[in-house]
Motif scaffolding. Sequence first.
Motif, short mmCIF file in Angstrom:
data_model
loop_
_atom_site.label_atom_id
_atom_site.label_comp_id
_atom_site.label_asym_id
_atom_site.label_seq_id
_atom_site.Cartn_x
_atom_site.Cartn_y
_atom_site.Cartn_z
N ARG A 107 0.85 -0.97 0.00
CA ARG A 107 -0.10 -0.10 0.02
C ARG A 107 0.84 1.26 0.13
O ARG A 107 0.60 2.24 -0.44
CB ARG A 107 -0.89 0.02 1.15
CG ARG A 107 -2.12 -1.10 1.17
CD ARG A 107 -2.81 -1.26 2.27
NE ARG A 107 -3.35 -0.19 2.88
CZ ARG A 107 -3.93 0.03 4.16
NH1 ARG A 107 -3.78 -1.19 4.85
NH2 ARG A 107 -4.43 1.12 4.73
N VAL A 108 1.95 1.24 0.99
CA VAL A 108 2.95 2.44 0.56
C VAL A 108 3.43 2.54 -0.64
O VAL A 108 3.35 3.78 -1.02
CB VAL A 108 3.88 2.30 1.81
CG1 VAL A 108 4.83 3.24 1.75
CG2 VAL A 108 3.27 2.32 3.22
N GLU A 109 3.79 1.48 -1.29
CA GLU A 109 4.12 1.66 -2.68
C GLU A 109 3.44 2.20 -3.57
O GLU A 109 3.77 3.09 -4.20
CB GLU A 109 4.70 0.16 -3.17
CG GLU A 109 5.03 -0.21 -4.32
CD GLU A 109 6.34 0.35 -4.82
OE1 GLU A 109 6.55 0.37 -6.19
OE2 GLU A 109 6.96 0.74 -4.16
N ALA A 110 2.04 1.77 -3.67
CA ALA A 110 1.10 2.28 -4.50
C ALA A 110 0.87 3.66 -4.18
O ALA A 110 0.63 4.45 -4.94
CB ALA A 110 -0.03 1.50 -4.28
N LEU A 111 0.79 4.14 -2.81
CA LEU A 111 0.37 5.20 -2.62
C LEU A 111 1.41 6.24 -2.75
O LEU A 111 1.27 7.29 -3.49
CB LEU A 111 0.28 5.58 -0.84
CG LEU A 111 -0.11 6.80 -0.45
CD1 LEU A 111 -1.53 7.19 -0.93
CD2 LEU A 111 0.04 6.90 1.14
N GLY A 112 2.85 5.84 -2.85
CA GLY A 112 3.74 6.89 -3.27
C GLY A 112 3.78 7.17 -4.98
O GLY A 112 3.92 8.07 -5.26
N SER A 113 3.53 5.82 -5.53
CA SER A 113 3.30 6.13 -7.13
C SER A 113 2.06 7.15 -7.57
O SER A 113 2.18 7.87 -8.28
CB SER A 113 3.04 4.59 -7.77
OG SER A 113 4.18 4.07 -7.44
N PHE A 114 1.09 6.87 -6.83
CA PHE A 114 -0.12 7.59 -6.96
C PHE A 114 0.06 9.12 -6.59
O PHE A 114 -0.36 10.01 -7.50
CB PHE A 114 -1.40 7.14 -6.08
CG PHE A 114 -2.63 8.03 -6.20
CD1 PHE A 114 -3.47 8.15 -7.55
CD2 PHE A 114 -3.14 8.48 -5.36
CE1 PHE A 114 -4.28 8.93 -7.52
CE2 PHE A 114 -4.36 9.23 -5.23
CZ PHE A 114 -4.94 9.46 -6.52
N LEU A 115 0.72 9.30 -5.54
CA LEU A 115 0.83 10.82 -5.11
C LEU A 115 1.90 11.45 -6.18
O LEU A 115 2.06 12.69 -6.07
CB LEU A 115 1.33 10.95 -3.74
CG LEU A 115 0.19 10.57 -2.89
CD1 LEU A 115 0.68 10.68 -1.33
CD2 LEU A 115 -1.02 11.65 -2.94
N ASP A 116 2.85 10.99 -6.84
CA ASP A 116 3.49 11.43 -7.91
C ASP A 116 2.92 11.83 -9.05
O ASP A 116 3.53 12.74 -9.89
CB ASP A 116 4.85 10.34 -8.19
CG ASP A 116 5.57 10.17 -7.20
OD1 ASP A 116 5.92 11.15 -6.29
OD2 ASP A 116 6.69 9.31 -7.21
N SER A 117 1.77 11.43 -9.33
CA SER A 117 0.93 11.88 -10.36
C SER A 117 0.43 13.10 -10.26
O SER A 117 0.03 13.53 -8.97
CB SER A 117 0.10 10.62 -11.03
OG SER A 117 -1.08 10.67 -9.66
N GLU A 118 -0.16 13.67 -11.33
CA GLU A 118 -0.84 15.10 -10.96
C GLU A 118 -2.25 14.82 -10.38
O GLU A 118 -2.71 15.68 -9.58
CB GLU A 118 -0.98 15.77 -12.41
CG GLU A 118 -1.68 17.23 -12.44
CD GLU A 118 -0.36 18.08 -11.76
OE1 GLU A 118 -0.77 18.97 -11.06
OE2 GLU A 118 0.57 17.79 -11.82
N ASP A 119 -3.02 13.84 -10.71
CA ASP A 119 -4.17 13.68 -10.14
C ASP A 119 -4.01 13.18 -8.70
O ASP A 119 -4.67 13.71 -7.74
CB ASP A 119 -4.84 12.22 -10.86
CG ASP A 119 -5.49 12.44 -12.23
OD1 ASP A 119 -5.61 13.71 -12.19
OD2 ASP A 119 -5.77 11.34 -12.88
N GLY A 120 -2.89 12.55 -8.31
CA GLY A 120 -2.54 12.17 -6.74
C GLY A 120 -2.55 13.50 -6.00
O GLY A 120 -3.00 13.76 -5.01
N LYS A 121 -1.58 14.37 -6.98
CA LYS A 121 -1.38 15.56 -5.87
C LYS A 121 -2.76 16.45 -5.70
O LYS A 121 -2.88 17.18 -4.83
CB LYS A 121 -0.49 16.46 -6.72
CG LYS A 121 0.87 15.77 -6.90
CD LYS A 121 1.98 16.57 -7.62
CE LYS A 121 3.15 15.95 -7.85
NZ LYS A 121 4.32 16.63 -8.71
#
Length: 937
Positions: free
Chosen positions: A807-821
Amino acid sequence: MPDILLELRSEEIPARMQRKAAGDLRKMVTDGLVEAGLIYEAAREYWTPRRLVLDVRGLTARSKDVREERKGPSTKAPDQAIQGFLRSAGLTDIAQAEIQTDPKKGDFYVARVVKPGRAAEEIIAALLPEVIRTFPWPKSMRWGAASGPKGLRYGKTEGRGGEALRWVRPLQSIVCTFGPETEEPVVVDFAVDGIRSGNTTYGHRFHAPEAISVRRFDDYVAKLEAAKVIIDAERRKEIILSDAKNLAFANGLDLVEDEGLLEEVSGLVEWPVVLMGEFDEAFLAIPAEVIRLTIRANQKCFVTAPLSPLEGEMSAKPTEGVTSEGTAKRTSSTAEATPSAAFGATSPSRGEGRLAPRFLLTANIEARDGGREIAHGNGKVVRARLSDALYFWKTDQADLPDLDKLEASAEKFGLKRDAVGKLLPLDQRMARLDHLGVTFHAKLGTQGERVERIARLAEELAPTVALAFSPLAGEMAGRPEGVPSEGTTGTSSTAGTTPPGRFAATLPSRGREASSTAGTPPSVASGDISPEIGALARRAALLAKADLTTEVVGEFPELQGAMGRKYALLQGENPSVAAAIEEHYKPQGPSDRVPTDPVSIAVALADKLDTLVGFWAIDEKPTGSKDPYALRRAALGVIRIAVENQVRLRLFPHFQSLWIFHLLNERSDQRKIIKDHLLTLEHMSPSVRFARLKEFIDSLPRSRRNPHSDDALPDLLSFFHDRLKVYLRDQGARHDLIDAVLASRAPLSPLAGEMSAKPTEGVTSGGTAKGTSSTAEATPTAAFGGTSPARGEGASANDDLLTIVRRVEALGSFLDSEDGKNLLAGTKRAANILAAEEKKGTAIAAIVDPALFREDAEKALFAAVNQAEREAGEAIRQEDFSAAMRALAALRAPVDSFFDKVLVNDEDVAVRANRLALLARIRAATGQVADFSRIAG
């Protein structure tokens, strides 16, 4: 610029102290020089068994003058204050001070003090005696007449008692010269307890015992080397290693390298001379590890291996897991392969294969006879030591003299017997370990009781561990370490290896695909898992501590586990069982590899979990820097084993299984009552069994209960979370993402009738977690003593280490995207509004009522939240956390639109409460993956 040469010569310094002592000398001297106002270009330390040497280059010849301004008392101050100011400033008359005016405080005195610089020689002469007197040796001694009682005279020397100089061994001379390269250096004159500094040293004790006058460092090095002394320890190591390899090769042998021994031997000699000795070939019947340790520990010698390989073996160090033909080993369902495990850092062919009856020693002199007598003398001692080792080795394989007394222990553990009904040798040692009642810890019972707990837990863990590997029948037992199952591409997990990905892994789910596609978890009953795995794990756990009573381990404790493995193979145990006996101690540090055989993993996890739960039960937890039982290392070992082998390990059920043996104090009668009652609950699941046992224990007298029971399990889980944070941060993960995942409210699937006191957000009125299938793994709820599983940071809801990492891995990848931010910003805004309104006591609707929507943005957000919750929940159940993040990403546009077009704090109370409930739905939807309020940014 001037240089300093400092040599402190003494009798032989223990090798283990030399490197640190030289570093301490450099630090103390250079720190003192800088503090006194001098600067230098470079400093390097050297050491031999008889001397510590420091070379300081480019030192300034004089410290700078220091000018400072000291503010004094008011001009109207009493004379006593003025006199004190004059003394502190070094003035003789107040006329030497100036008067300055402050608009608020009036006139006051100011002294301008100039401290002239000092010559470097003066600073060095004052500094070095203090360094020598206060040197931080681990152990030191006093010697000579000066160490006698204070006030008494011995000849011309007066005793100084405890004030006498202390050094690791008697200090004999001090060399200290100072000066530039272009001039003749001077001796910095000082004395320490009658030892006066000079420029005279001495060479090799036997080859060149005469006095040698030296000038500066280069001259010192050249003259000492001519006098058979090499002061550079790294150069001595290079000489020893090179000469040893060459001598071994010249005799058709290969050196078995040992970095630790090389470091030690280089600290025993000033002029290394490598020689070869020999012992009888009959001693090669002893295991290679025992021969190596015997020769290493007693004679500080290196062992050798044949240069020509045995049939089918490579002479060069092979890659682990590669056959002599150069192809990767594969384990078939019919063939048993022995897991490879080199001794230390040695290759299988050198460390565990056949050695040669020759050894290499390092002498400190060049003997006239070429070292023949030295080698012969060492050979005599080695042969005597190996005779003892051979006796130990044979004794451990023979029957114990008190077999008749071990029957009760043998029956209790169900130990194995041979064809005539006699206990096998290693089983005899296990029975003796139990029979003797060897104490593990005064408050945690005996080793026998501990083995019983570990065996039970290892058997419980085995099917869980097996799911991480290929679930095909026959691939559970005997898989060689470092060899992936058929159909996988992974390699063994070695020390320092990081799975591919951002920081720890996009971790492959070995065996998980089969379970998710079939709709039900793999099991023994369905034929997905070898039924042997549990029996093998139990057998390995029963024998794991048996070698503690063997003669070899008694002589060489560092061989525990390794000898158990050898004895197990000799009596025909399954290779996975034998490997687990050795590997269950691993990893023993951050650089050590983790076990990769399923049986080894199960036993290693059981051993470490038992240790942790036990010491939490008696409230012996690590405090600050103190961790006498290495509990932090044990927890990190559990984390690494689970994560690096991709084992889905739910900690809480296993905490509970172990905790039942630690609920009471160490009263044998009460412990027996628990065990007897446990037998009636064998058919129940771990969580139900724990609950029933707790009810039973609660009915016992309170004086018999463990006073630390109420909070221990959640506290232990919190300890694991702290260790996991350290592990993930070392892999490069952001600390805020780890905190956010651990604080999340992931969907749970509690057992029927075991709902927690604090339901997880998102639980329906029917009492089941939204989107949770009936086949999902059950989560033990009620933590201990009525505590909710959401206690602290999610308690038992976050006890699956591998899932947290993913989950930490997936969350980090997501927050690196524009949608995540953008979603992070919108979610945090919603959370902040909710927190502010909750603090004010504003009413928030229990559920969202679509009839109260007034804006299209509200309706769009409501529909998006419903869809995102459903899709994210489904993805989480499938453990596809990337898909869960993509589902949440769909909220970005509706959330942005909602905050742009909708006023949350509407004048209509019902509308405002409904809109706040909609914000709560956003928080709940994202909370399935992480608590976004804890994420920075």
